[in-house]
Scaffold this motif. Structure first.
Motif, PDB file in Angstrom:
ATOM      1  N   LEU A   1       0.813  -1.208   0.000  1.00  7.18           N
ATOM      2  CA  LEU A   1       0.000   0.000   0.000  1.00  7.18           C
ATOM      3  C   LEU A   1       0.850   1.262   0.000  1.00  7.18           C
ATOM      4  N   GLU A   2       2.066   1.178   0.510  1.00  7.18           N
ATOM      5  CA  GLU A   2       2.976   2.320   0.387  1.00  7.18           C
ATOM      6  C   GLU A   2       3.314   2.573  -1.077  1.00  7.18           C
ATOM      7  N   LEU A   3       3.476   1.483  -1.830  1.00  8.00           N
ATOM      8  CA  LEU A   3       3.809   1.601  -3.248  1.00  8.00           C
ATOM      9  C   LEU A   3       2.587   1.948  -4.094  1.00  8.00           C
ATOM     10  N   GLU A   4       1.411   1.437  -3.680  1.00  7.48           N
ATOM     11  CA  GLU A   4       0.175   1.673  -4.440  1.00  7.48           C
ATOM     12  C   GLU A   4      -0.980   1.805  -3.443  1.00  7.48           C
ATOM     13  N   PRO A   5      -1.247   3.038  -2.968  1.00  2.00           N
ATOM     14  CA  PRO A   5      -2.251   3.234  -1.916  1.00  2.00           C
ATOM     15  C   PRO A   5      -3.653   2.751  -2.295  1.00  2.00           C
ATOM     16  N   ASN A   6      -3.959   2.672  -3.572  1.00  2.00           N
ATOM     17  CA  ASN A   6      -5.295   2.260  -3.999  1.00  2.00           C
ATOM     18  C   ASN A   6      -5.394   0.783  -4.340  1.00  2.00           C
ATOM     19  N   TYR A   7      -4.423   0.012  -3.895  1.00  2.00           N
ATOM     20  CA  TYR A   7      -4.428  -1.438  -4.162  1.00  2.00           C
ATOM     21  C   TYR A   7      -5.491  -2.070  -3.250  1.00  2.00           C
ATOM     22  N   LEU A   8      -6.706  -2.222  -3.787  1.00  2.00           N
ATOM     23  CA  LEU A   8      -7.846  -2.606  -2.963  1.00  2.00           C
ATOM     24  C   LEU A   8      -7.679  -3.989  -2.344  1.00  2.00           C
TER      25      LEU A   8
ATOM     26  N   TRP B   1     -23.485  -9.565   3.422  1.00  2.00           N
ATOM     27  CA  TRP B   1     -22.685  -9.318   2.224  1.00  2.00           C
ATOM     28  C   TRP B   1     -21.947 -10.570   1.760  1.00  2.00           C
ATOM     29  N   ARG B   2     -21.994 -11.635   2.564  1.00  2.00           N
ATOM     30  CA  ARG B   2     -21.214 -12.817   2.217  1.00  2.00           C
ATOM     31  C   ARG B   2     -21.573 -13.349   0.832  1.00  2.00           C
ATOM     32  N   TRP B   3     -22.836 -13.241   0.446  1.00  2.00           N
ATOM     33  CA  TRP B   3     -23.272 -13.831  -0.827  1.00  2.00           C
ATOM     34  C   TRP B   3     -22.671 -13.127  -2.027  1.00  2.00           C
ATOM     35  N   ARG B   4     -22.116 -11.935  -1.810  1.00  2.00           N
ATOM     36  CA  ARG B   4     -21.513 -11.203  -2.931  1.00  2.00           C
ATOM     37  C   ARG B   4     -20.002 -11.410  -3.011  1.00  2.00           C
TER      38      ARG B   4
ATOM     39  N   ASN C   1     -18.975  -0.496  -2.038  1.00  2.00           N
ATOM     40  CA  ASN C   1     -19.744  -1.682  -2.426  1.00  2.00           C
ATOM     41  C   ASN C   1     -18.878  -2.926  -2.568  1.00  2.00           C
ATOM     42  N   GLU C   2     -17.688  -2.890  -2.007  1.00  2.00           N
ATOM     43  CA  GLU C   2     -16.795  -4.045  -2.083  1.00  2.00           C
ATOM     44  C   GLU C   2     -17.208  -5.075  -1.021  1.00  2.00           C
ATOM     45  N   ALA C   3     -17.713  -6.207  -1.482  1.00  2.00           N
ATOM     46  CA  ALA C   3     -18.285  -7.203  -0.570  1.00  2.00           C
ATOM     47  C   ALA C   3     -17.261  -7.769   0.401  1.00  2.00           C
TER      48      ALA C   3
END
Length: 586
Positions: free
Chosen positions: A233-240, A299-302, A272-274
């Motif tokens: 995340l230091e290298l790529e803060p948006n790495y979900l 949210w488990r089903w997603r 909306n990330e399950a």
């Protein structure tokens, strides 16, 4: 102006890494000769290097238009299209390049990469082989061959290809990273760690750190996994995905505050990330914040794991509406332990006036007939699904009933051994303290190894007679104890959970890892001591508690050091010495 001299100067500057100066020379050439194919191609390569993929494609297309029969322009065009994610067009460009120059290993190499990107792994493997036949020492061709084999689900052969690539070019960082991926696919995370670390030593990158974190996570080296995800995340803060996994590993470390902060920060970016909601559910449930936790649990089903188990029903999903005079199907999900824990809610539906049918996993049917005479029970696959007004997943019932720590259905026992279950008169008649034991759960669970203990550890428990309730391959780990009469094997007599319930009924005490046997003993109201791993365990057991609001007869014994059960056994030995008279009188 001497065009050839300008081109040569540009090429020399490009080789020296002075790309801006090289561009100026190529632009001078194009001002004089806009159709100069050499300048167009060289500028295309520079634009691609600079990450300007649209300009790279435009320049390469211009070069192709000027000289359609030059394969170099086709390769450059394919590279630019590939960088833009236009894989099908890139494949066409590379195929045309090969038609113009069938001896170009580079064209076959790039074509194999584009084919891999589109999932055409068999063709990709063939093209990589063609590149290898032309240039056997081309390490990248062996990497692409390995990638195709990974896509064809042949990680063992892929590993051989990556090793070959690394031997040809020890500085090929991609070969080492993909070698790690192959080791992970083969179930060898230790070897994967070494490969990832070597790749990182050659060139760092967020994906490598993420993969390293996954390997550490698989080894339950949680602190190192968290560090790897943090560096990612230091290298790529948006790495979900790194944020998702960091939240999960922090929860597994018992760092619930940090886990919740990580998850909520990520949800601000991806609401909306399950997987994030799933992680938040586990944190909240572990805390005992049930109202929020059960809501997030839906949210488990997603999530990718649960999405494959989503089923279609002809009935509406019950959301809490009146059930008076209605019919409802409660359907099983997840593991045996979850079903044994949550089936207590099913009679509440009948209390609401519903006609209730419960579908359960094979092995639970006979046992669940004792749940409530108003509930019809059948095992998955044994009969067609009935027509009902509503359906509801079993693990959704706590949310539907707005369950809190203080409102868990408290009628225990809520199951019993049914008529016709196995009988154990010899066990029941044996004098002294009888202890039933189960030391391992399902081997398919990611956390089964740390939550399991050795049956031999229980020889230090004290003056009691040990009976194995263990089923499956794990039972074989106690074969020497069975042979020497140090533990009696009841496993072959346990055809299903009804038989196991009868065996538990013949015991004074159950000692179990976090398995279905522990849940069954709790549901039967039998005294059960449950051994829990460090640093954390399933959300049901929460943190720091020695008791359970779900099972009044349960006592929890927790590791203080990951992997070390000796202190747990010593604590149980002391507890048994203090309570032996109580157990003997039950």
């Amino acid at each position: 102006m001497d065009i050839e001299s300008e081109l040569q100067q540009g090429i020399e500057l490009q080789k020296a890494g002075r790309l801006g100066d090289a561009v100026r020379h190529y632009k001078l050439v194009l001002e004089v000769d806009p159709a100069n194919v050499d300048a167009l191609n060289l500028m295309s390569v520079l634009a691609l290097t600079a990450g300007d993929f649209q300009t790279a494609a435009s320049l390469a297309f211009a070069a192709v238009s000027e000289q359609p029969d030059w394969f170099v322009s086709r390769v450059n065009l394919g590279n630019a299209l590939q960088a833009q994610g236009r894989h099908d067009e890139a494949i066409d460009a590379f195929q045309q390049a090969i038609a113009l120059n069938p001896s170009s290993a580079e064209a076959y190499l790039n074509l194999s990469d584009a084919l891999n990107q589109t999932g055409r792994h068999g063709e990709a493997a063939d093209m990589a082989v063609q590149a290898i036949l032309i240039a056997p020492e081309m390490a990248d061709a062996h990497v692409n061959f390995g990638n195709a084999l990974m896509g064809l689900e042949s990680p063992g052969e892929a590993l051989e290809a990556y090793v070959k690539a690394a031997r040809l070019d020890a500085s090929n960082a991609l070969a080492w990273m993909n070698m790690g991926n192959a080791h992970m696919a083969l179930g060898a995370p230790d070897a994967a760690v070494e490969a990832y670390l070597h790749s990182i030593s050659l060139s760092d990158g967020p994906m490598k750190r993420f993969n390293l974190g996954n390997a550490y996570y698989a080894l339950h080296r949680f602190a190192e996994a968290a560090e790897a995800y943090g560096k990612c995340l230091e290298l790529e803060p948006n790495y979900l995905d790194a944020r998702i996994n960091l939240g999960a590993v922090l929860r597994d470390m018992g760092r619930l505050d940090d886990a919740e902060t990580t998850v909520r920060d990520a949800l601000a970016l991806a609401p909306n990330e399950a997987e994030l909601h799933w992680n938040l559910a586990l944190v909240q449930l572990t805390r005992g914040n049930y109202l929020d936790g059960w809501r997030e649990y839906e949210w488990r089903w997603r999530t990718p794991h649960f999405a494959r188990f989503v089923r279609e029903f002809n009935a509406a999903e019950w959301q809490g509406e009146s059930l008076d005079g209605k019919t409802i199907l409660v359907h099983a999900e997840q593991g045996f332990g979850d079903a044994l824990e949550m089936c207590r809610f099913v009679p509440l539906l009948a209390d609401m006036g519903a006609t209730v049918t419960l579908e359960c996993r094979p092995g639970l049917g006979r046992l669940f007939t004792t749940l409530d005479p108003r509930v019809s029970v059948f095992e998955v696959g044994s009969q067609p699904l009935p027509d009902t007004d509503y359906h509801v997943p079993l693990m959704s019932l706590p949310l539907r009933f707005q369950t809190t720590l203080n409102s868990i259905p408290s009628r225990v026992p809520y199951l019993r051994a049914p008529d016709g279950a196995a009988t154990f008169p010899d066990v029941a008649a044996h004098p002294g303290l009888k202890v039933g034991v189960a030391w391992s759960g399902s081997s398919t669970r990611r956390d089964n190894q740390p939550r399991s203990f050795r049956p031999h550890d229980l020889l230090e428990l004290g003056d009691c007679r040990l009976y194995s309730l263990q089923k499956g391959d794990a039972a074989a780990t106690a074969s020497d104890l069975f042979d020497h009469g140090l533990m009696i094997d009841l496993g072959p007599l346990l055809g299903d959970f009804a038989d196991t319930a009868a065996a538990i009924g013949a015991m004074d005490l159950i000692v179990s890892a976090d398995t279905a046997v522990a849940h069954l003993a709790g549901a039967l109201g039998k005294p059960v001591w449950i051994l829990l791993p460090a640093p954390t365990s399933a959300f049901l057991w929460m943190q720091g508690r020695a008791d359970s609001p779900w099972y009044p007869s349960a006592r929890l014994f927790r590791q203080t050091t990951p992997g070390d059960w000796s202190s747990v056994v010593a604590e149980m030995h002391q507890a048994l010495a203090e309570d032996i008279l109580k157990f003997s009188s039950t």
